[in-house]
Scaffold this motif. Structure first.
Motif, PDB file in Angstrom:
ATOM      1  N   TYR A   1       0.950  -1.154  -0.045  1.00 57.05           N
ATOM      2  CA  TYR A   1      -0.231  -0.191   0.309  1.00 57.05           C
ATOM      3  C   TYR A   1       0.823   1.105   0.232  1.00 57.05           C
ATOM      4  O   TYR A   1       0.465   2.087  -0.520  1.00 57.05           O
ATOM      5  CB  TYR A   1      -1.268   0.217   1.099  1.00 57.05           C
ATOM      6  CG  TYR A   1      -2.180  -1.125   0.833  1.00 57.05           C
ATOM      7  CD1 TYR A   1      -2.796  -1.462   0.292  1.00 57.05           C
ATOM      8  CD2 TYR A   1      -2.420  -1.209   2.270  1.00 57.05           C
ATOM      9  CE1 TYR A   1      -3.341  -2.531   0.212  1.00 57.05           C
ATOM     10  CE2 TYR A   1      -3.244  -2.536   2.662  1.00 57.05           C
ATOM     11  CZ  TYR A   1      -3.503  -3.475   1.738  1.00 57.05           C
ATOM     12  OH  TYR A   1      -4.862  -4.256   1.683  1.00 57.05           O
ATOM     13  N   TYR A   2       1.705   1.425   0.801  1.00 58.97           N
ATOM     14  CA  TYR A   2       2.784   2.462   1.011  1.00 58.97           C
ATOM     15  C   TYR A   2       3.218   2.598  -0.091  1.00 58.97           C
ATOM     16  O   TYR A   2       4.039   4.779  -0.551  1.00 58.97           O
ATOM     17  CB  TYR A   2       3.649   2.421   2.032  1.00 58.97           C
ATOM     18  CG  TYR A   2       4.578   3.496   2.054  1.00 58.97           C
ATOM     19  CD1 TYR A   2       3.888   4.074   3.088  1.00 58.97           C
ATOM     20  CD2 TYR A   2       5.287   3.931   2.534  1.00 58.97           C
ATOM     21  CE1 TYR A   2       4.521   6.198   4.264  1.00 58.97           C
ATOM     22  CE2 TYR A   2       6.317   4.764   2.274  1.00 58.97           C
ATOM     23  CZ  TYR A   2       5.940   5.938   3.063  1.00 58.97           C
ATOM     24  OH  TYR A   2       6.707   6.926   3.923  1.00 58.97           O
ATOM     25  N   ILE A   3       4.153   2.038  -1.209  1.00 59.58           N
ATOM     26  CA  ILE A   3       4.870   1.546  -1.890  1.00 59.58           C
ATOM     27  C   ILE A   3       3.664   2.615  -3.463  1.00 59.58           C
ATOM     28  O   ILE A   3       4.417   3.318  -4.258  1.00 59.58           O
ATOM     29  CB  ILE A   3       5.592   0.888  -2.431  1.00 59.58           C
ATOM     30  CG1 ILE A   3       6.925   0.046  -0.831  1.00 59.58           C
ATOM     31  CG2 ILE A   3       6.582   0.536  -4.076  1.00 59.58           C
ATOM     32  CD1 ILE A   3       7.750  -1.259  -1.947  1.00 59.58           C
TER      33      ILE A   3
ATOM     34  N   SER B   1       0.418   3.577  -3.700  1.00 56.42           N
ATOM     35  CA  SER B   1      -0.408   4.227  -2.902  1.00 56.42           C
ATOM     36  C   SER B   1      -0.423   5.265  -2.663  1.00 56.42           C
ATOM     37  O   SER B   1       0.280   4.983  -1.241  1.00 56.42           O
ATOM     38  CB  SER B   1      -1.890   3.546  -1.456  1.00 56.42           C
ATOM     39  OG  SER B   1      -2.247   4.516  -2.214  1.00 56.42           O
ATOM     40  N   GLN B   2      -0.255   6.294  -3.798  1.00 52.61           N
ATOM     41  CA  GLN B   2       0.229   8.247  -3.001  1.00 52.61           C
ATOM     42  C   GLN B   2      -0.482   8.057  -1.639  1.00 52.61           C
ATOM     43  O   GLN B   2      -0.408   9.321  -1.118  1.00 52.61           O
ATOM     44  CB  GLN B   2       0.006   8.934  -4.204  1.00 52.61           C
ATOM     45  CG  GLN B   2       0.693   8.247  -5.164  1.00 52.61           C
ATOM     46  CD  GLN B   2       2.824   8.044  -5.733  1.00 52.61           C
ATOM     47  OE1 GLN B   2       3.043   8.913  -4.237  1.00 52.61           O
ATOM     48  NE2 GLN B   2       2.568   7.068  -5.005  1.00 52.61           N
TER      49      GLN B   2
ATOM     50  N   VAL C   1       0.120   8.715   5.413  1.00 57.73           N
ATOM     51  CA  VAL C   1       0.607   8.011   6.964  1.00 57.73           C
ATOM     52  C   VAL C   1       1.436   9.237   7.088  1.00 57.73           C
ATOM     53  O   VAL C   1       1.983   9.306   8.150  1.00 57.73           O
ATOM     54  CB  VAL C   1       1.719   6.976   5.954  1.00 57.73           C
ATOM     55  CG1 VAL C   1       2.907   6.624   7.639  1.00 57.73           C
ATOM     56  CG2 VAL C   1       0.534   6.014   5.936  1.00 57.73           C
ATOM     57  N   LYS C   2       2.195   9.873   5.990  1.00 57.83           N
ATOM     58  CA  LYS C   2       3.162  10.987   6.277  1.00 57.83           C
ATOM     59  C   LYS C   2       2.976  11.787   7.222  1.00 57.83           C
ATOM     60  O   LYS C   2       3.149  12.692   8.321  1.00 57.83           O
ATOM     61  CB  LYS C   2       3.478  11.555   5.229  1.00 57.83           C
ATOM     62  CG  LYS C   2       4.572  10.825   4.436  1.00 57.83           C
ATOM     63  CD  LYS C   2       5.345  11.299   3.444  1.00 57.83           C
ATOM     64  CE  LYS C   2       6.657  10.413   2.364  1.00 57.83           C
ATOM     65  NZ  LYS C   2       6.572  10.869   1.213  1.00 57.83           N
TER      66      LYS C   2
ATOM     67  N   LYS D   1       0.717   6.941   1.400  1.00 53.88           N
ATOM     68  CA  LYS D   1       1.612   7.220   1.956  1.00 53.88           C
ATOM     69  C   LYS D   1       0.771   8.601   2.160  1.00 53.88           C
ATOM     70  O   LYS D   1       2.371   9.282   3.632  1.00 53.88           O
ATOM     71  CB  LYS D   1       2.742   6.774   0.403  1.00 53.88           C
ATOM     72  CG  LYS D   1       4.070   7.725   0.706  1.00 53.88           C
ATOM     73  CD  LYS D   1       5.016   7.290  -0.094  1.00 53.88           C
ATOM     74  CE  LYS D   1       5.204   6.402  -0.951  1.00 53.88           C
ATOM     75  NZ  LYS D   1       5.851   6.366  -2.026  1.00 53.88           N
ATOM     76  N   ARG D   2       0.486   9.355   1.837  1.00 50.11           N
ATOM     77  CA  ARG D   2       0.573  10.995   2.221  1.00 50.11           C
ATOM     78  C   ARG D   2      -0.019  10.270   3.601  1.00 50.11           C
ATOM     79  O   ARG D   2       0.479  11.912   4.135  1.00 50.11           O
ATOM     80  CB  ARG D   2      -0.157  11.559   0.899  1.00 50.11           C
ATOM     81  CG  ARG D   2      -1.080  13.189   1.318  1.00 50.11           C
ATOM     82  CD  ARG D   2      -1.322  13.608   0.324  1.00 50.11           C
ATOM     83  NE  ARG D   2      -3.014  13.370   0.252  1.00 50.11           N
ATOM     84  CZ  ARG D   2      -2.407  12.723  -1.020  1.00 50.11           C
ATOM     85  NH1 ARG D   2      -2.103  11.607  -2.123  1.00 50.11           N
ATOM     86  NH2 ARG D   2      -4.279  11.708  -1.109  1.00 50.11           N
TER      87      ARG D   2
END
Length: 349
Positions: A285-287, A289-290, A296-297, A293-294
């Motif tokens: 998902y993190y790699i 899915s933009q 999570v940050k 990732k956004r």
């Protein structure tokens, strides 16, 4: 002979415990993040997205209920708790493993159903049906996990002494029918269904792509979005099957051949590799899915006190069902960028 004593070197025991602790921490953090993000967008979730939540719960459950005991046993150079905890650990591992593969199978079927009409805005699967499907995966897994407790099959320690699972070597004669049935209905058949469904989706996307290129020389946004979701879904399924395939092969060898011919160190590797399956989904998902990732940050910055917690509330966060055939060209053109960065955290249609 103590069947629960480690047959590995003390150094390898410590290394195994450290590895399992690392896997447990990554799995708990990663799957908790998936559940947190799903909760924050729960008001906008589509029914099939429940499968992604269900899969995260499965992986998190395995990490929380199993790995601490395995870590403690590895560092103690002996399986802790004897027969009782060995039975519990074997049942839990089998239960969560079957629940995961069946969840992936249902996910593939749902994605295939959704792909039959990419341009439709109508909900193809209701919340009620999706909840029933999720409940079915748990009940199906529970039934199979209880079979050894009822006498069909058996749980026991692994050859290296630091884990428990189905007692493959002991089922060579008395539980062979269980082994054949288990592999057929919980590995072979689900794998075939998953492969066929995703192959069918790929063919559907291919013809939709060719048709769109012939008509307007432009790839529809919905095809692009489905293609990205297909990649994520395939990677998740392939990752799980690849993690468990070596363990399955070693287990079959223990049944068809003499399990004592496999050195403990060799039998350890497939088992540890299979346990890492709970880590991969959040990483995928993190790699890929933009939006995931956004978010999570953003959550990380919020935890550090830099910004307030905020998750995008754009209508295009879950646009798989939002793009229809009658979308006006002007609107479709304006939403292209939004749709391509839409929330593909979930792998359902």
């Amino acid at each position: 002979m103590d069947i629960y004593a480690s047959t590995l070197s003390p150094a390898l025991d410590i290394g195994t415990g450290c590895y399992l602790l690392f896997v447990a921490v990554l799995s708990i953090i990663g799957n908790l993040l998936v559940l947190i993000m799903a909760y924050k967008r729960s008001s906008r979730m589509k029914p099939p997205e429940l499968l992604s939540v269900n899969l995260a719960v499965t992986d998190l459950g395995a990490a929380v209920t199993m790995y601490p005991l395995a870590v403690a046993s590895a560092w103690s150079h002996h399986w802790l708790g004897g027969d009782v905890t060995c039975f519990y650990y074997g049942l839990a591992g089998f239960f969560f493993g079957v629940a995961s593969i069946m969840n992936l199978t249902v996910l593939a079927i749902v994605r295939f159903i959704v792909s039959l009409n990419l341009q439709s805005t109508r909900e193809k699967i209701s919340w009620k049906k999706m909840k029933i499907l999720c409940l079915w995966t748990w009940l199906y897994a529970l039934i199979w996990a209880l079979f050894p407790a009822l006498g069909w099959g058996r749980y026991g320690p692994e050859p290296f002494g630091l884990s428990c699972s189905l007692a493959w070597g002991q089922m060579k004669h008395e539980g062979f029918s269980f082994v054949i049935s288990m592999f057929s209905f919980n590995l072979v058949v689900p794998s075939v269904i998953i492969i066929c469904c995703y192959f069918g989706i790929a063919i559907k996307l291919h013809f939709t792509y060719k048709k769109s290129m012939n008509n307007c020389n432009r790839i529809p946004n919905i095809v692009k979005l489905h293609r990205r979701l297909l990649i994520i879904a395939v990677l998740i399924s392939v990752g799980f099957i690849a993690c468990w395939a070596p363990y399955s092969l070693v287990s079959m060898w223990s049944i068809l051949r003499d399990s004592s011919t496999i050195p403990p160190e060799v039998s350890l590797l497939p088992c540890m590799f299979a346990k890492s399956s709970t880590v991969y989904n959040p990483m995928i998902y993190y790699i890929f899915s933009q939006s995931f990732k956004r978010e999570v940050k953003q959550l990380r910055r919020m935890c550090l006190g830099f910004i307030s917690c905020h998750v995008s509330n754009s209508i295009n966060d879950n646009t798989i069902y939002m793009v229809s055939a009658d979308i006006k060209p002007k609107i479709a053109a304006r939403s292209t960028l939004q749709e391509m960065t839409a929330s593909d955290m979930v792998t359902s249609g």
